[in-house]
Design a protein around this motif. Structure first.
Motif, PDB file in Angstrom:
ATOM      1  N   GLU A  98       0.854  -1.180   0.000  1.00 31.40           N
ATOM      2  CA  GLU A  98       0.000   0.000   0.000  1.00 31.40           C
ATOM      3  C   GLU A  98       0.893   1.235   0.000  1.00 31.40           C
ATOM      4  OE1 GLU A  98      -3.138   0.158  -0.378  1.00 31.40           O
ATOM      5  OE2 GLU A  98      -3.937  -1.816   0.212  1.00 31.40           O
ATOM      6  N   ILE A  99       0.583   2.183  -0.893  1.00 27.84           N
ATOM      7  CA  ILE A  99       1.293   3.459  -0.948  1.00 27.84           C
ATOM      8  C   ILE A  99       0.348   4.533  -0.429  1.00 27.84           C
ATOM      9  CG2 ILE A  99       2.553   5.091  -2.387  1.00 27.84           C
ATOM     10  CD1 ILE A  99       3.807   2.284  -2.210  1.00 27.84           C
ATOM     11  N   LEU A 100       0.751   5.216   0.622  1.00 27.58           N
ATOM     12  CA  LEU A 100      -0.132   6.181   1.256  1.00 27.58           C
ATOM     13  C   LEU A 100      -0.111   7.523   0.544  1.00 27.58           C
ATOM     14  CD1 LEU A 100       0.505   5.565   5.067  1.00 27.58           C
ATOM     15  CD2 LEU A 100      -1.079   4.412   3.524  1.00 27.58           C
ATOM     16  N   SER A 101      -1.238   8.209   0.662  1.00 28.55           N
ATOM     17  CA  SER A 101      -1.361   9.585   0.201  1.00 28.55           C
ATOM     18  C   SER A 101      -1.902  10.404   1.362  1.00 28.55           C
ATOM     19  CB  SER A 101      -2.317   9.659  -0.990  1.00 28.55           C
ATOM     20  OG  SER A 101      -3.656   9.479  -0.561  1.00 28.55           O
ATOM     21  N   PRO A 102      -1.870  11.744   1.271  1.00 21.04           N
ATOM     22  CA  PRO A 102      -2.414  12.553   2.370  1.00 21.04           C
ATOM     23  C   PRO A 102      -3.876  12.251   2.665  1.00 21.04           C
ATOM     24  CG  PRO A 102      -1.065  13.906   0.929  1.00 21.04           C
ATOM     25  CD  PRO A 102      -1.209  12.572   0.252  1.00 21.04           C
ATOM     26  N   GLY A 103      -4.598  11.653   1.693  1.00 20.62           N
ATOM     27  CA  GLY A 103      -6.009  11.366   1.893  1.00 20.62           C
ATOM     28  C   GLY A 103      -6.286  10.107   2.694  1.00 20.62           C
ATOM     29  N   ASN A 104      -5.280   9.274   2.898  1.00 15.71           N
ATOM     30  CA  ASN A 104      -5.487   8.049   3.670  1.00 15.71           C
ATOM     31  C   ASN A 104      -5.673   8.358   5.153  1.00 15.71           C
ATOM     32  OD1 ASN A 104      -3.239   6.663   1.402  1.00 15.71           O
ATOM     33  ND2 ASN A 104      -5.272   5.786   1.718  1.00 15.71           N
ATOM     34  N   ARG A 105      -6.599   7.656   5.771  1.00 16.06           N
ATOM     35  CA  ARG A 105      -6.881   7.841   7.191  1.00 16.06           C
ATOM     36  C   ARG A 105      -6.405   6.619   7.979  1.00 16.06           C
ATOM     37  NH1 ARG A 105      -7.118  12.044   5.400  1.00 16.06           N
ATOM     38  NH2 ARG A 105      -8.857  13.523   5.269  1.00 16.06           N
ATOM     39  N   SER A 106      -6.028   6.873   9.236  1.00 14.79           N
ATOM     40  CA  SER A 106      -5.493   5.781  10.056  1.00 14.79           C
ATOM     41  C   SER A 106      -6.529   4.681  10.255  1.00 14.79           C
ATOM     42  CB  SER A 106      -5.035   6.328  11.411  1.00 14.79           C
ATOM     43  OG  SER A 106      -6.112   6.962  12.095  1.00 14.79           O
ATOM     44  N   GLY A 107      -7.809   5.050  10.388  1.00  9.97           N
ATOM     45  CA  GLY A 107      -8.851   4.050  10.553  1.00  9.97           C
ATOM     46  C   GLY A 107      -8.981   3.163   9.334  1.00  9.97           C
ATOM     47  N   GLU A 108      -8.893   3.772   8.169  1.00 12.47           N
ATOM     48  CA  GLU A 108      -8.964   3.018   6.910  1.00 12.47           C
ATOM     49  C   GLU A 108      -7.815   2.034   6.809  1.00 12.47           C
ATOM     50  OE1 GLU A 108      -8.125   3.931   2.160  1.00 12.47           O
ATOM     51  OE2 GLU A 108      -8.276   5.579   3.596  1.00 12.47           O
ATOM     52  N   MET A 109      -6.609   2.484   7.160  1.00 12.88           N
ATOM     53  CA  MET A 109      -5.444   1.616   7.055  1.00 12.88           C
ATOM     54  C   MET A 109      -5.498   0.501   8.108  1.00 12.88           C
ATOM     55  SD  MET A 109      -4.321   2.924   4.433  1.00 12.88           S
ATOM     56  CE  MET A 109      -3.029   1.707   4.234  1.00 12.88           C
ATOM     57  N   SER A 110      -6.063   0.785   9.272  1.00 15.81           N
ATOM     58  CA  SER A 110      -6.209  -0.257  10.291  1.00 15.81           C
ATOM     59  C   SER A 110      -7.145  -1.355   9.806  1.00 15.81           C
ATOM     60  CB  SER A 110      -6.744   0.348  11.590  1.00 15.81           C
ATOM     61  OG  SER A 110      -5.804   1.240  12.153  1.00 15.81           O
ATOM     62  N   LYS A 111      -8.231  -0.947   9.120  1.00 14.75           N
ATOM     63  CA  LYS A 111      -9.161  -1.931   8.568  1.00 14.75           C
ATOM     64  C   LYS A 111      -8.482  -2.786   7.500  1.00 14.75           C
ATOM     65  CE  LYS A 111     -13.450   0.650   9.378  1.00 14.75           C
ATOM     66  NZ  LYS A 111     -14.593   1.353   8.722  1.00 14.75           N
ATOM     67  N   LYS A 112      -7.661  -2.150   6.671  1.00 13.82           N
ATOM     68  CA  LYS A 112      -6.953  -2.911   5.640  1.00 13.82           C
ATOM     69  C   LYS A 112      -5.990  -3.906   6.280  1.00 13.82           C
ATOM     70  CE  LYS A 112      -7.088  -0.103   1.465  1.00 13.82           C
ATOM     71  NZ  LYS A 112      -6.299   0.491   0.371  1.00 13.82           N
ATOM     72  N   GLN A 113      -5.266  -3.455   7.296  1.00 15.91           N
ATOM     73  CA  GLN A 113      -4.332  -4.367   7.955  1.00 15.91           C
ATOM     74  C   GLN A 113      -5.079  -5.554   8.552  1.00 15.91           C
ATOM     75  OE1 GLN A 113      -1.578  -2.537  10.682  1.00 15.91           O
ATOM     76  NE2 GLN A 113      -1.233  -4.453  11.781  1.00 15.91           N
ATOM     77  N   GLN A 114      -6.237  -5.299   9.152  1.00 19.32           N
ATOM     78  CA  GLN A 114      -7.022  -6.388   9.725  1.00 19.32           C
ATOM     79  C   GLN A 114      -7.510  -7.324   8.630  1.00 19.32           C
ATOM     80  OE1 GLN A 114      -7.537  -6.855  13.205  1.00 19.32           O
ATOM     81  NE2 GLN A 114      -8.008  -8.856  12.301  1.00 19.32           N
TER      82      GLN A 114
END
Length: 240
Positions: A98-114
């Protein structure tokens, strides 16, 4: 035909989201995906894709995610509208990026990791090019766990090495070559062609010089033969 259309409606190939939010994120997605394809170009059983929807559970189209890049070992190359795991011998992609952008949110990334943890991903890498920050997760008996020392980490599955410099992330193939963009690869190919042409020119020049030297030696031999003949005509032995 009806079955195909129903399947497309149930498992759409697009989630309606853009592949990237900006040029920097897009450049990194392409860099990683294209270099992984180059790395496994000779492996017909390794499938590499970018921004492809992955459906892990048949009958549950709501369970899906589109990694920026994914690698599935044990699956043939080829075109796909999405990665339906039940059609892929139930093999989950083993590595995702996953390549992050300023629009990515920590909650969104936590869901992806899960999600990746729940559905069997072995290695998960997240890079934030704006902050030059790299995180990695590797599967253990208890699931995906953070890689404590990511600097110079070598992926168990891919064999690539991660190096975070002061300004950017560098990725290296098992043979030590660095991941390069298409432009950089093209420039290197052009430079190699130029060096080859210069080498050919030097070789041609050397051949011409050798031929000229041979001609001068032949001319000198003929002059020596003529002089020897003239001396013999005068009764002088040139060899004495």
């Amino acid at each position: 035909m009806t079955i195909s259309l129903d399947c497309e409606r149930l498992y759409p190939d697009s989630d309606g989201q853009p592949m990237a939010d900006n040029t920097l994120q897009f450049r990194w997605i392409v860099l990683i995906k294209e270099n992984l394809e180059l790395l496994f170009a000779d492996r017909p059983d390794v499938f590499v894709a970018g921004d492809l929807l992955w459906y892990p559970v048949e009958g549950h189209p709501e369970i899906r995610v589109a990694p920026d890049a994914l690698v599935a070992f044990g699956r043939p190359k080829g075109e796909r509208g999405s990665y339906k795991q039940w059609e892929e011998d139930n093999i989950a992609p083993q590595v995702v990026f996953e390549i992050l952008s300023p629009g990515n949110r920590s909650g969104e990334m936590s869901k992806k990791q899960q999600f990746y943890d729940d559905y069997g991903v072995e290695e998960y890498y997240i890079y934030n090019p704006d902050r030059n920050n790299l995180q990695g997760f590797c599967r253990t008996e208890s699931g995906l766990r953070g890689i404590e020392e990511i600097q110079n980490w070598t992926s168990p599955r891919l064999g690539i090495r991660f190096v975070v410099t002061a300004t950017t992330l560098e990725l290296y193939r098992p043979d030590g070559r660095r991941f390069l963009s298409f432009l950089q690869l093209e420039q290197r190919a052009e430079q190699a062609d130029q060096r080859a042409q210069q080498a050919d020119q030097r070789a041609e020049q050397e051949r011409e010089r050798a031929q000229q030297a041979d001609r001068r030696a032949e001319q000198a031999d003929r002059r020596a033969e003529r002089l020897a003949a003239q001396l013999r005509a005068l009764g002088i032995d040139p060899d004495s």
